[in-house]
Design an enzyme around this catalytic site. Structure first.
Site, PDB file in Angstrom:
ATOM      1  N   HIS A  14       4.291 -10.885   5.821  1.00 57.48           N
ATOM      2  CA  HIS A  14       4.341  -9.598   6.538  1.00 57.48           C
ATOM      3  C   HIS A  14       3.243  -9.630   7.592  1.00 57.48           C
ATOM      4  CE1 HIS A  14       4.898  -4.984   6.363  1.00 57.48           C
ATOM      5  NE2 HIS A  14       4.252  -5.289   7.479  1.00 57.48           N
ATOM      6  N   HIS A  16       2.131  -8.675  11.813  1.00 59.91           N
ATOM      7  CA  HIS A  16       2.358  -8.066  13.129  1.00 59.91           C
ATOM      8  C   HIS A  16       1.613  -8.892  14.174  1.00 59.91           C
ATOM      9  CE1 HIS A  16       4.130  -4.278  11.591  1.00 59.91           C
ATOM     10  NE2 HIS A  16       3.327  -4.497  10.563  1.00 59.91           N
ATOM     11  N   LEU A  17       2.357  -9.415  15.119  1.00 58.23           N
ATOM     12  CA  LEU A  17       1.757 -10.179  16.204  1.00 58.23           C
ATOM     13  C   LEU A  17       1.768  -9.432  17.531  1.00 58.23           C
ATOM     14  CD1 LEU A  17       3.147 -13.763  15.482  1.00 58.23           C
ATOM     15  CD2 LEU A  17       0.812 -12.936  15.136  1.00 58.23           C
ATOM     16  N   LYS A 100      14.298  -5.314   8.621  1.00 58.19           N
ATOM     17  CA  LYS A 100      13.215  -4.401   8.247  1.00 58.19           C
ATOM     18  C   LYS A 100      13.674  -2.957   8.344  1.00 58.19           C
ATOM     19  CE  LYS A 100       9.051  -3.183   7.094  1.00 58.19           C
ATOM     20  NZ  LYS A 100       7.798  -3.741   7.639  1.00 58.19           N
ATOM     21  N   HIS A 137       9.578  -0.628   4.346  1.00 57.06           N
ATOM     22  CA  HIS A 137       8.354   0.169   4.381  1.00 57.06           C
ATOM     23  C   HIS A 137       8.621   1.378   3.493  1.00 57.06           C
ATOM     24  CE1 HIS A 137       4.676   1.799   6.531  1.00 57.06           C
ATOM     25  NE2 HIS A 137       5.108   2.844   5.835  1.00 57.06           N
ATOM     26  N   HIS A 175       3.996  -4.144   1.317  1.00 61.53           N
ATOM     27  CA  HIS A 175       2.637  -3.610   1.147  1.00 61.53           C
ATOM     28  C   HIS A 175       2.579  -2.525   0.071  1.00 61.53           C
ATOM     29  CE1 HIS A 175       4.446  -0.776   3.900  1.00 61.53           C
ATOM     30  NE2 HIS A 175       4.171  -1.475   4.988  1.00 61.53           N
ATOM     31  N   ASP A 248       0.122  -7.872   6.282  1.00 64.08           N
ATOM     32  CA  ASP A 248       0.287  -6.684   7.126  1.00 64.08           C
ATOM     33  C   ASP A 248      -0.854  -6.596   8.134  1.00 64.08           C
ATOM     34  OD1 ASP A 248       1.487  -4.401   8.140  1.00 64.08           O
ATOM     35  OD2 ASP A 248       0.604  -3.055   6.645  1.00 64.08           O
ATOM     36  N   HIS A 252      -4.755  -3.335  16.557  1.00 62.01           N
ATOM     37  CA  HIS A 252      -4.732  -2.323  17.615  1.00 62.01           C
ATOM     38  C   HIS A 252      -6.024  -2.445  18.411  1.00 62.01           C
ATOM     39  CE1 HIS A 252      -1.271   0.021  16.153  1.00 62.01           C
ATOM     40  NE2 HIS A 252      -1.757  -0.136  14.938  1.00 62.01           N
ATOM     41  N   ALA A 264      -2.789   3.554  12.946  1.00 61.45           N
ATOM     42  CA  ALA A 264      -2.895   2.973  11.611  1.00 61.45           C
ATOM     43  C   ALA A 264      -2.664   1.471  11.706  1.00 61.45           C
ATOM     44  CB  ALA A 264      -1.875   3.604  10.676  1.00 61.45           C
TER      45      ALA A 264
END
Length: 348
Positions: A14, A16-17, A100, A137, A175, A248, A252, A264
């Site tokens: 899991h 995020h790129l 997802k 999620h 998660h 996860d 940011h 978040a």
């Protein structure tokens, strides 16, 4: 206890790129530690089709540092307009490994997510037929639900009925953050697994709120009570094949985190493996670390473990950079709140 662990190269199930400059900034940190990763589709616009997934994967590969062997697996963003045939095409062609499901409004860039599960039932039934996993999620977004109860309510209101209606659908509860989630996975005999993040293994809600609000510890799902954190640790170190690492890691820029309505997400990629090693060491379960970070997830997704290996070495405490640059901004690196002694051996 050992001071050097030789592991199959871990997978991140899991991740995020993001895209563009942010992807250029954060990708090397995952690629240096993980051999494979399941990349989330919540871009703007989201990754909805096989063509979108192939294009995004090519951007990731183009951004990789030279001589890096890192395999991104793609996901499709489920909407109420998703075509079952498009999903089946993406699966058959290898363009996407999973789909997802974001409940609309649950987290970053989830506004295009699902409001009515019945509207996507044909997609889910097709996925069950072809064996394509659904990554969820798992949070209820009804305004009457307390934010700390969202996972438990989602399990009761959405996930249990979904399991009854489409029992052959392979599901990953992403998660997981509660005893409720851990128990639900354990009580379900087949087709259900859960990812656990490194940060939820160390954070409870006091870390976020006691003594002042700490925006760099704010994530979705939010950290819960200490008893839930302890349940996650017990599940992770248990050796149960249904639980595996999904960081996860969700970067940011600080300008977005430190704002009146802060984003978040925690950027954990540089330290996730070190944090996991510390947790397993404290539990005296280091021999089970490889299963959690390298074996269990691959088995659920029907893959062989990585043929590559890495070494985790225990030594003097080290500190990651407090932040990494991203254009004219920066991204803060997750601080677990304790010294890190385990690190990936660069020459392994």
């Amino acid at each position: 206890m050992p001071d050097r662990l030789l592991l199959r190269r871990p997978d991140d199930w899991h991740l995020h790129l993001r895209d563009g400059a942010m992807m250029q900034a954060v990708l090397p940190h995952s690629a240096a530690r993980f051999g494979r990763a399941l990349v989330m589709p919540n871009l703007v616009p989201p990754v909805r089709t096989a063509a979108d997934a192939r294009a995004y994967r090519q951007r990731i590969l183009a951004a990789l540092p030279h001589d890096t062997r890192f395999a991104p697996f793609m996901t499709l963003y489920l909407t109420e307009d998703t075509d079952p045939d498009e999903v089946a095409l993406a699966h058959a062609s290898g363009a996407a490994l999973a789909v997802k499901l974001y409940p609309a409004g649950a987290t970053t860039n989830s506004h295009a997510g699902v409001r009515d599960l019945d509207a996507v039932r044909p997609v889910l039934e097709r996925m069950a037929e072809i064996g394509m996993p659904l990554c969820i999620h798992g949070e209820a977004t009804d305004p009457d639900v307390d934010i700390f109860d969202r996972e438990a309510v989602f399990i009761d209101r959405v996930l249990r009925p979904l399991r009854r209606r489409v029992p052959d659908l392979r599901i990953v509860l992403e998660h997981v953050t509660t005893q409720d989630g851990v128990d639900f996975v354990r009580d379900t005999p087949r087709h259900l697994a859960a990812t656990i993040t490194a940060h939820h293994l160390v954070l409870n809600r006091n870390a976020l709120l006691a003594g002042g609000i700490r925006p760099h510890l704010y994530c979705n799902p939010v950290a819960k009570r200490e008893r839930h954190r302890l349940a996650l640790v017990e599940a992770a170190v248990s050796g149960d094949r249904r639980f595996f690492l999904g960081t996860d890691s969700a970067p940011h820029p600080d300008s977005a985190k430190l704002s009146p309505c802060g984003c978040a997400g925690l950027f954990t990629a540089p330290v996730a493996l070190s944090v996991c090693a510390a947790i397993f060491e404290a539990a005296r379960q280091l021999p089970r670390l490889e299963a959690f970070v390298s074996l269990n997830g691959a088995a659920f997704y029907g893959m062989a473990p990585s043929a590559d290996r890495i070494a985790l070495v225990r030594g003097e405490a080290w500190s990651p950079p407090a932040a990494i640059p991203c254009g004219e901004d920066r991204v803060t690196v997750f601080d677990p709140g304790f010294p890190l002694h385990w690190r990936v051996e660069e020459s392994a």
